[in-house]
Design a protein around this motif. Structure first.
Motif, PDB file in Angstrom:
ATOM      1  N   SER A  92      -6.943  62.453 -62.765  1.00 38.70           N
ATOM      2  CA  SER A  92      -7.089  63.907 -62.836  1.00 38.70           C
ATOM      3  C   SER A  92      -7.364  64.437 -61.436  1.00 38.70           C
ATOM      4  O   SER A  92      -7.725  63.690 -60.531  1.00 38.70           O
ATOM      5  N   VAL A  93      -7.199  65.742 -61.288  1.00 38.40           N
ATOM      6  CA  VAL A  93      -7.508  66.387 -60.008  1.00 38.40           C
ATOM      7  C   VAL A  93      -8.985  66.789 -60.062  1.00 38.40           C
ATOM      8  O   VAL A  93      -9.337  67.924 -60.362  1.00 38.40           O
ATOM      9  N   ASN A  94      -9.873  65.815 -59.788  1.00 33.37           N
ATOM     10  CA  ASN A  94     -11.314  66.053 -59.842  1.00 33.37           C
ATOM     11  C   ASN A  94     -11.839  66.431 -58.454  1.00 33.37           C
ATOM     12  O   ASN A  94     -11.072  66.682 -57.532  1.00 33.37           O
ATOM     13  N   LEU A  95     -13.180  66.464 -58.300  1.00 28.25           N
ATOM     14  CA  LEU A  95     -13.762  66.914 -57.039  1.00 28.25           C
ATOM     15  C   LEU A  95     -13.348  66.051 -55.852  1.00 28.25           C
ATOM     16  O   LEU A  95     -12.930  66.588 -54.818  1.00 28.25           O
ATOM     17  N   PRO A  96     -13.448  64.704 -55.931  1.00 33.99           N
ATOM     18  CA  PRO A  96     -13.001  63.905 -54.773  1.00 33.99           C
ATOM     19  C   PRO A  96     -11.534  64.141 -54.432  1.00 33.99           C
ATOM     20  O   PRO A  96     -11.166  64.193 -53.254  1.00 33.99           O
ATOM     21  N   VAL A  97     -10.698  64.301 -55.459  1.00 34.32           N
ATOM     22  CA  VAL A  97      -9.277  64.539 -55.211  1.00 34.32           C
ATOM     23  C   VAL A  97      -9.071  65.911 -54.583  1.00 34.32           C
ATOM     24  O   VAL A  97      -8.250  66.079 -53.671  1.00 34.32           O
ATOM     25  N   ALA A  98      -9.824  66.909 -55.065  1.00 38.30           N
ATOM     26  CA  ALA A  98      -9.718  68.253 -54.482  1.00 38.30           C
ATOM     27  C   ALA A  98     -10.153  68.245 -53.017  1.00 38.30           C
ATOM     28  O   ALA A  98      -9.536  68.906 -52.174  1.00 38.30           O
ATOM     29  N   LEU A  99     -11.227  67.504 -52.706  1.00 37.75           N
ATOM     30  CA  LEU A  99     -11.671  67.410 -51.307  1.00 37.75           C
ATOM     31  C   LEU A  99     -10.605  66.733 -50.454  1.00 37.75           C
ATOM     32  O   LEU A  99     -10.376  67.124 -49.301  1.00 37.75           O
ATOM     33  N   PHE A 100      -9.959  65.731 -51.013  1.00 38.89           N
ATOM     34  CA  PHE A 100      -8.854  65.093 -50.299  1.00 38.89           C
ATOM     35  C   PHE A 100      -7.732  66.097 -50.055  1.00 38.89           C
ATOM     36  O   PHE A 100      -7.111  66.100 -48.982  1.00 38.89           O
ATOM     37  N   SER A 101      -7.466  66.943 -51.052  1.00 41.44           N
ATOM     38  CA  SER A 101      -6.422  67.946 -50.892  1.00 41.44           C
ATOM     39  C   SER A 101      -6.755  68.912 -49.759  1.00 41.44           C
ATOM     40  O   SER A 101      -5.870  69.332 -48.998  1.00 41.44           O
ATOM     41  N   VAL A 102      -8.053  69.279 -49.631  1.00 41.78           N
ATOM     42  CA  VAL A 102      -8.469  70.137 -48.520  1.00 41.78           C
ATOM     43  C   VAL A 102      -8.200  69.436 -47.183  1.00 41.78           C
ATOM     44  O   VAL A 102      -7.736  70.054 -46.218  1.00 41.78           O
ATOM     45  N   LEU A 103      -8.491  68.135 -47.139  1.00 44.57           N
ATOM     46  CA  LEU A 103      -8.205  67.369 -45.926  1.00 44.57           C
ATOM     47  C   LEU A 103      -6.712  67.374 -45.621  1.00 44.57           C
ATOM     48  O   LEU A 103      -6.295  67.505 -44.462  1.00 44.57           O
ATOM     49  N   VAL A 104      -5.898  67.245 -46.682  1.00 43.26           N
ATOM     50  CA  VAL A 104      -4.443  67.284 -46.508  1.00 43.26           C
ATOM     51  C   VAL A 104      -4.017  68.623 -45.914  1.00 43.26           C
ATOM     52  O   VAL A 104      -3.190  68.690 -44.996  1.00 43.26           O
ATOM     53  N   MET A 105      -4.598  69.719 -46.435  1.00 44.42           N
ATOM     54  CA  MET A 105      -4.263  71.042 -45.897  1.00 44.42           C
ATOM     55  C   MET A 105      -4.601  71.135 -44.414  1.00 44.42           C
ATOM     56  O   MET A 105      -3.838  71.699 -43.618  1.00 44.42           O
ATOM     57  N   THR A 106      -5.749  70.595 -44.044  1.00 43.93           N
ATOM     58  CA  THR A 106      -6.161  70.636 -42.633  1.00 43.93           C
ATOM     59  C   THR A 106      -5.187  69.856 -41.755  1.00 43.93           C
ATOM     60  O   THR A 106      -4.780  70.325 -40.682  1.00 43.93           O
ATOM     61  N   VAL A 107      -4.814  68.651 -42.212  1.00 43.80           N
ATOM     62  CA  VAL A 107      -3.865  67.842 -41.451  1.00 43.80           C
ATOM     63  C   VAL A 107      -2.528  68.553 -41.325  1.00 43.80           C
ATOM     64  O   VAL A 107      -1.899  68.574 -40.250  1.00 43.80           O
ATOM     65  N   VAL A 108      -2.081  69.155 -42.439  1.00 41.70           N
ATOM     66  CA  VAL A 108      -0.803  69.864 -42.415  1.00 41.70           C
ATOM     67  C   VAL A 108      -0.849  71.033 -41.433  1.00 41.70           C
ATOM     68  O   VAL A 108       0.098  71.288 -40.686  1.00 41.70           O
ATOM     69  N   ALA A 109      -1.973  71.771 -41.432  1.00 36.93           N
ATOM     70  CA  ALA A 109      -2.110  72.896 -40.502  1.00 36.93           C
ATOM     71  C   ALA A 109      -2.008  72.418 -39.059  1.00 36.93           C
ATOM     72  O   ALA A 109      -1.362  73.055 -38.220  1.00 36.93           O
ATOM     73  N   LEU A 110      -2.643  71.269 -38.751  1.00 35.52           N
ATOM     74  CA  LEU A 110      -2.566  70.731 -37.393  1.00 35.52           C
ATOM     75  C   LEU A 110      -1.144  70.297 -37.054  1.00 35.52           C
ATOM     76  O   LEU A 110      -0.638  70.565 -35.961  1.00 35.52           O
ATOM     77  N   LEU A 111      -0.478  69.612 -38.008  1.00 34.47           N
ATOM     78  CA  LEU A 111       0.890  69.162 -37.776  1.00 34.47           C
ATOM     79  C   LEU A 111       1.828  70.338 -37.547  1.00 34.47           C
ATOM     80  O   LEU A 111       2.702  70.302 -36.673  1.00 34.47           O
ATOM     81  N   CYS A 112       1.646  71.378 -38.359  1.00 31.80           N
ATOM     82  CA  CYS A 112       2.552  72.520 -38.269  1.00 31.80           C
ATOM     83  C   CYS A 112       2.276  73.392 -37.053  1.00 31.80           C
ATOM     84  O   CYS A 112       3.198  74.015 -36.503  1.00 31.80           O
ATOM     85  N   GLY A 113       1.020  73.483 -36.631  1.00 34.70           N
ATOM     86  CA  GLY A 113       0.670  74.437 -35.590  1.00 34.70           C
ATOM     87  C   GLY A 113       0.598  73.882 -34.195  1.00 34.70           C
ATOM     88  O   GLY A 113       0.555  74.651 -33.216  1.00 34.70           O
ATOM     89  N   LEU A 114       0.597  72.557 -34.047  1.00 36.30           N
ATOM     90  CA  LEU A 114       0.388  71.978 -32.719  1.00 36.30           C
ATOM     91  C   LEU A 114       1.523  72.329 -31.756  1.00 36.30           C
ATOM     92  O   LEU A 114       1.295  72.855 -30.662  1.00 36.30           O
ATOM     93  N   ALA A 115       2.754  72.043 -32.165  1.00 36.21           N
ATOM     94  CA  ALA A 115       3.890  72.312 -31.271  1.00 36.21           C
ATOM     95  C   ALA A 115       4.077  73.805 -31.004  1.00 36.21           C
ATOM     96  O   ALA A 115       4.277  74.209 -29.846  1.00 36.21           O
ATOM     97  N   PRO A 116       4.036  74.688 -32.024  1.00 36.19           N
ATOM     98  CA  PRO A 116       4.162  76.123 -31.742  1.00 36.19           C
ATOM     99  C   PRO A 116       3.058  76.635 -30.824  1.00 36.19           C
ATOM    100  O   PRO A 116       3.313  77.458 -29.935  1.00 36.19           O
TER     101      PRO A 116
END
Length: 814
Positions: free
Chosen positions: A371-395
């Motif tokens: 299920s998408v429980n609290l640890p999984v949701a926290l992991f998803s937040v980490l994923v969002m942060t990584v994605v933001a860095l990946l997407c924004g670094l070069a621009p």
């Protein structure tokens, strides 16, 4: 602080003004982050969430191996496990557990039913570090001959059959007509061995069996695995070498090895979860790669937006706007886009997690907890942060390196466009490389699954119904009762053949019934029997071979004349015949083996009357040396029914049950399934990993193609003045197309070669999932390279055609 709301409003306006970009980026981020979160939810539930076992990573499970006697798994005796544990310096504590679940009939709290239970030594729960929910666990005082019959109950049985009544502790229930006192209940998360309802001490039952069989069962009968906890600093490999040396010393001078030539230790989590564990980690690695490709793709799209808006930024910077302010605007836009993609991915993860559970193999521990429980949701937040860095670094880097003077010059677009193109080209090389890694992994596992499907099982599982039937009568009468039942079942118009066998194929994984033999002309001594190969012993009724479509190679199958009063006969498999009588006709040959008469310890000569194909009884990769006794000539009961039907086999399950109950009202019928389902479960981890990984690899290739199209289009747009001049000076359109394709192939080739190199380095990580395919498989590499190059040509087609049709006059006038 006031600039943040303003930047947020501007970011929303900019995204709304570019709906194509926004929708593409959101779909890319939602799909990739949702898939990553969904797979992580399965990894967390199955592999990472806390277990009711202390430090499972330091636990190992062990057995013997004797390749010379074709024994991939040699079970251990009770006293051999104890001797190995006492002598080991690398194992801190050890215990014994049954190599497979045994069965006992519960005769109260509802309809009589067979319950799977585990025989364990008194140190079992202490070694695992497992604590009860109610009462106590078993201890050394319970695990002695003639001790009171006690057991620990599983949470599932306690809630299902006894209504979660806390008074169950101390209550006496009847198991196989024997009173057994329940001393504790385990928590719901404790499930080892998988699926058992009870845990009972070994020594009392084994000692009683020894008295009945007039044999030292505690020393000589191997039905157990060793469970041990590694001491700090010890590894499974080092401990296994030590135990193998101890085993050789213990068995020095004995007629035949009981423990095996070597001792194998498997990490506890690998043993419990099986091949699904590496499959889940492989899928998690695959979605991480997919996420990287998606981030690179969105980053490339944003680079294009940066290039298109450079003159606007140059004007603002010339009017006094700082680079920090301009970079902050892009950072806010990146965060808004990544957050929106991550949140929609989190919602999508719920649906994807449900789909994963439905596709995953049955029997995976704790899969129902995905299920998408609290640890999984926290992991998803980490994923969002990584994605933001990946997407924004070069621009962000592109914004920070803006040259105002050069950009505002007439040819500034050319220079800035070149800088953007170089950055996007680098991202494309990364995308292609990552896509190649996924495609190679998917290709290797798909080849493994395809190879597994081509295995000759030695039988035809289609249209075969299987079930276990316990008539609850004396063992000596069961085969006669079963013969009568089979006669009645065979009269049904939808039944083509009905038979029974002692252990149906794949019933107990790598475990089976072995028997020692002596060939005609050999002296009947323990030393000779110990040197001869161990045979996989089966009991079969005459129509078993027809019901399972097991081909007869020579001689005949069993017939009605092979009765209890007739001459003793046997059927062997092709591998058995080739091993025992190489280059000779096995028909008419004799061998001596146990009669399996309880308490007698007698042997009898059997004459081979038939040879059948090898059947994969103990695993898809295992070919044993099989022998079959006629059911009428042995006391061991053939209670696994197999019925070949003319249509859907499961549709006849109710009819067969009714026939069994008509023959004996208190009969217990369990394990109703089709043989197709049995084989499918054995292949399930490979099927699950191959199809899901192939899906992710396809998505990765699609994202890479989208990135290629955008880079090629940007390349052509940047170089259109160059192409116009060449065309005006007489160059042919084919030459212009070749120039574009050369750059395309250079980027794709570089990315592919990097991807193949990484795939070769990571190939060993997939070794546990590969079946008959080496980690570095050049045909797979070649196919992936061809697929990627073909995809690149497709992606380049439209931009290349556009470049070849440029109007030189119109371009040069601009």
């Amino acid at each position: 602080m006031g600039s943040l709301p303003r930047n947020l409003r501007q970011a929303l306006r900019q995204l709304a003004a570019a709906p194509g970009f926004t929708i593409t980026a959101l779909l890319t981020l939602s799909l990739s982050s949702g898939a990553t979160t969904a797979i992580f939810s399965a990894v967390y539930a199955v592999l990472l969430s806390p277990m009711s076992v202390r430090d499972p990573t330091s636990l190992v499970v062990g057995w013997g191996r004797d390749p010379a006697r074709t024994e991939g798994v040699v079970e251990q005796s009770y006293l051999d496990v104890a001797d190995l544990g006492r002598a080991s310096r690398h194992l801190g504590s050890t215990a014994a557990v049954g190599s497979h679940a045994w069965n006992a009939v519960l005769d109260e709290a509802g309809e009589p039913t067979r319950l799977p239970y585990a025989g364990v030594s008194g140190s079992f729960f202490e070694t695992l570090g497992a604590r009860p929910l109610l009462g106590r666990v078993l201890g050394p005082d319970d695990d002695v001959p003639n001790a009171e019959s006690v057991a620990v109950m599983s949470y599932a049985l306690w809630s299902r059959r006894f209504g979660s009544d806390p008074a169950i502790v101390g209550r006496t229930i009847r198991l196989d007509d024997d009173p057994t006192r329940i001393v504790g209940v385990m928590p719901p998360s404790f499930d080892y061995p998988r699926g058992v309802d009870l845990w009972a001490p070994l020594a009392p039952g084994l000692a009683a069996a020894g008295a009945a069989w007039k044999s030292d069962v505690l020393r000589n009968v191997g039905v157990l695995y060793l469970v041990g906890r590694l001491r700090p600093g010890a590894t499974a490999e080092i401990a296994a070498e030590e135990l193998s040396s101890i085993a050789r010393n213990l068995e020095a001078g004995s007629a035949a090895p009981r423990i095996g030539e070597q001792v194998v230790l498997q990490p506890f989590l690998d043993h419990v979860i099986g091949p699904t564990r590496p499959a889940l980690w492989a899928l998690f690695g695959a979605v991480a790669v997919l996420l990287g490709i998606a981030g690179a793709n969105v980053s490339g799209l944003m680079l294009t937006r940066v290039a298109l808006r450079e003159r606007d930024r140059a004007v603002r910077q010339a009017l006094g706007a700082s680079r920090r302010v301009l970079a902050a605007e892009w950072l806010v836009e990146t965060i808004v886009l990544s957050s929106a993609g991550g949140l929609s991915g989190l919602l999508m993860a719920n649906w994807l997690a449900t789909a994963i559970v439905s596709l995953a193999p049955a029997g995976i521990p704790r899969l129902e907890q995905v299920s998408v429980n609290l640890p999984v949701a926290l992991f998803s937040v980490l994923v969002m942060t990584v994605v933001a860095l990946l997407c924004g670094l070069a621009p962000a880097r592109q914004v920070g390196s803006l040259d105002v003077t050069e950009t505002l010059r007439e040819d500034g677009r050319s220079t800035t466009g070149a800088r953007t193109l170089r950055a996007r080209s680098g991202l494309i090389v990364v995308q292609i490389g990552l896509a190649v890694v996924l495609l190679v992994g998917a290709g290797l596992i798909l080849r493994s699954f395809a190879g597994m499907r081509q295995i000759d099982l030695g039988l035809d599982p289609s249209h075969v119904l299987s079930m276990q039937v316990d008539p609850r009568i004396e063992p000596d009468r069961q085969n006669a009762w079963m013969a009568d039942l089979l006669s009645r079942i065979s009269k049904h118009p939808q039944v083509e053949a009905a038979g029974a066998v002692y252990l149906r194929p794949l019933a107990l994984g790598p475990i089976g019934q072995g028997t020692q033999i002596v060939l005609d002309g050999q002296p009947d001594t323990p030393e000779v029997a110990g040197r001869n190969p161990l045979l996989n012993y089966q009991v079969a009724t005459p129509d078993y071979f027809r019901a399972m479509s097991i081909p007869l190679k020579r001689g005949r199958v069993f017939a009605d004349e092979d009765s209890a009063t007739g001459p003793r006969v046997a059927i062997v498999s092709e591998s058995t015949a080739a091993r025992l009588w190489p280059g000779q006709d096995p028909i008419g040959r004799r061998f001596l083996t146990s009669t399996f008469v309880r308490g007698a310890g007698t042997k009898a000569w059997r004459t081979v009357v038939g040879v059948v194909s090898d059947v994969r009884y103990r695993g898809l990769s295992e070919v044993q040396l099989d022998m079959y006794d006629p059911a009428a000539q042995t006391p061991l009961a053939a209670t696994d029914l197999v019925i070949r039907t003319a249509s859907d086999p499961t549709a006849l399950a109710g009819v067969i049950q009714a026939e069994a109950r008509a023959a004996r009202p208190d009969v217990i019928v369990t394990g109703i399934t089709s043989m197709d389902a049995v084989v499918g479960r054995a292949m399930a981890p490979w099927r699950f990993a191959s199809w899901v990984l192939a899906l992710f690899a396809g998505l990765a290739l699609l994202l890479a193609i989208v990135g290629l199209v955008s880079v090629f289009s940007l390349d052509v747009a940047h170089r259109q003045r160059e192409f116009a001049i060449r065309l005006a000076l007489g160059a042919r359109s084919g030459e212009v197309m070749a120039r574009v394709l050369r750059g395309t192939l250079a980027r794709v080739t570089l990315g592919s070669l990097l991807g193949l190199a990484v795939a070769g380095l990571l190939g060993r990580a997939l070794d546990a999932l590969l079946f008959g395919v080496p980690p570095v498989h050049w045909p797979t590499y070649a196919i992936v390279l061809v697929v990627v190059l073909f995809a690149a040509l497709i992606a380049a087609w439209a931009p290349v055609r556009w470049a070849s049709r440029i109007d030189p006059i119109a371009v040069l006038r601009r």
